[in-house]
Design a protein around this motif. Structure first.
Motif, PDB file in Angstrom:
ATOM      1  N   ARG A  50      34.486  52.826  46.296  1.00  0.00           N
ATOM      2  CA  ARG A  50      34.131  51.652  47.097  1.00  0.00           C
ATOM      3  C   ARG A  50      34.755  51.654  48.489  1.00  0.00           C
ATOM      4  O   ARG A  50      34.109  51.297  49.473  1.00  0.00           O
ATOM      5  N   HIS A  51      36.008  52.029  48.596  1.00  0.00           N
ATOM      6  CA  HIS A  51      36.705  52.055  49.890  1.00  0.00           C
ATOM      7  C   HIS A  51      36.881  53.483  50.403  1.00  0.00           C
ATOM      8  O   HIS A  51      37.721  53.746  51.259  1.00  0.00           O
ATOM      9  N   LEU A  52      36.084  54.400  49.865  1.00  0.00           N
ATOM     10  CA  LEU A  52      36.193  55.813  50.246  1.00  0.00           C
ATOM     11  C   LEU A  52      34.872  56.372  50.759  1.00  0.00           C
ATOM     12  O   LEU A  52      34.645  57.569  50.693  1.00  0.00           O
ATOM     13  N   GLY A  53      34.013  55.497  51.230  1.00  0.00           N
ATOM     14  CA  GLY A  53      32.757  55.966  51.781  1.00  0.00           C
ATOM     15  C   GLY A  53      31.636  56.131  50.777  1.00  0.00           C
ATOM     16  O   GLY A  53      30.598  56.701  51.095  1.00  0.00           O
ATOM     17  N   GLU A 162      38.140  53.871  61.873  1.00  0.00           N
ATOM     18  CA  GLU A 162      37.718  55.249  61.647  1.00  0.00           C
ATOM     19  C   GLU A 162      36.615  55.199  60.591  1.00  0.00           C
ATOM     20  O   GLU A 162      36.704  54.407  59.653  1.00  0.00           O
ATOM     21  N   TRP A 163      35.597  56.043  60.724  1.00  0.00           N
ATOM     22  CA  TRP A 163      34.465  56.056  59.798  1.00  0.00           C
ATOM     23  C   TRP A 163      33.825  54.670  59.694  1.00  0.00           C
ATOM     24  O   TRP A 163      33.453  54.214  58.611  1.00  0.00           O
ATOM     25  N   ASP A 164      33.744  53.977  60.824  1.00  0.00           N
ATOM     26  CA  ASP A 164      33.122  52.650  60.899  1.00  0.00           C
ATOM     27  C   ASP A 164      33.779  51.616  59.996  1.00  0.00           C
ATOM     28  O   ASP A 164      33.127  50.675  59.531  1.00  0.00           O
ATOM     29  N   ALA A 165      35.066  51.771  59.722  1.00  0.00           N
ATOM     30  CA  ALA A 165      35.787  50.799  58.896  1.00  0.00           C
ATOM     31  C   ALA A 165      37.204  50.625  59.433  1.00  0.00           C
ATOM     32  O   ALA A 165      37.781  51.560  59.996  1.00  0.00           O
TER      33      ALA A 165
END
Length: 174
Positions: A50-53, A162-165
Motif C-alpha cells: 500500500r505505501h510501497l507503490g 519522491e515518487w509522487d508521495a
C-alpha cells in the motif's frame, strides 16, 4: 517503506555475510529457495504494498525471485517456534546519501505482534556494528511504519516528495 539497494556501494564498510541474527522470537537469515513463495507474497500483496507503490509487476517479481536467494543484506524474518516466514528485512546502501538503509515488509497476518519491531531492531544493531548511522525512508502516510522506526530509536530528520508521495527520512543518532 521503500526497498533499499541490497548491494552496498564501494564506500560501504563491509558487513559479514551470510549472517544469522536471533531475537527472542525470530531468526533472521538469508533467503532460502523454500522462502520464495512467502517473499513473493510480500511483493504482490496489495495491503503490504500500500505505501510501497503497489504490487510489483509480474516481470519484476520473476527477476526478484531469481535474485533474492542468498542476496547480501536480505534477511527473512522467520518465527523461531515454527520457521514460518513473517517478513523480510534488508540492510542496503543508499548511494545518494552514502549511508546504510534499513527497509522491511511483513505479511499482514504478523502485523501488530511486535515481529517487525524485533527484527528491525536486530538488523539495525547489526548494521551499526560497521556504520555510524542507519537511515530509513517511509511514506509520511505510513503511520505504523513511522511509529516502528521511532520505537527502534530512529529520529525523523527530513521530509520530501519522491515518487509522487510525501516521504520521511529517519536516522539513528550518531
Amino acid at each position: 517503506m521503500r526497498t533499499a539497494a541490497a548491494d552496498p556501494g564501494p564506500s560501504a564498510p563491509p558487513l559479514p555475510w551470510p549472517a544469522v541474527l536471533t531475537t527472542e522470537r525470530q531468526i533472521l537469515r538469508p533467503v532460502e529457495r523454500a522462502d520464495v513463495p512467502a517473499v513473493t507474497r510480500l511483493w504482490t500483496d496489495p495491503e503490504v504494498r500500500r505505501h510501497l507503490g503497489g504490487p510489483v509487476a509480474a516481470s519484476v517479481v520473476r527477476i526478484r525471485q531469481r535474485r533474492c536467494v542468498g542476496a547480501r543484506g536480505v534477511f527473512v524474518a522467520a518465527r523461531a517456534e515454527d520457521g514460518a516466514v513473517a517478513g523480510l528485512v534488508t540492510i542496503g546502501w543508499d548511494a545518494g546519501r552514502g549511508e546504510r538503509e534499513v527497509s522491511y515488509q511483513f505479511l499482514p497476518e504478523h502485523w501488530g505482534r511486535g515481529y517487525a519491531r524485533e527484527a528491525v531492531t536486530a538488523a539495525v544493531d547489526w548494521a551499526l556494528a560497521a556504520s555510524p548511522t542507519v537511515i530509513a525512508v517511509t511514506q509520511e502516510a505510513n503511520t505504523r511504519s513511522r511509529r516502528l522506526l521511532e520505537a527502534v530509536g530512529l529520529a525523523h530528520v527530513e521530509s520530501f516528495v519522491e515518487w509522487d508521495a510525501h516521504q520521511v527520512l529517519y536516522r539513528t543518532p550518531g
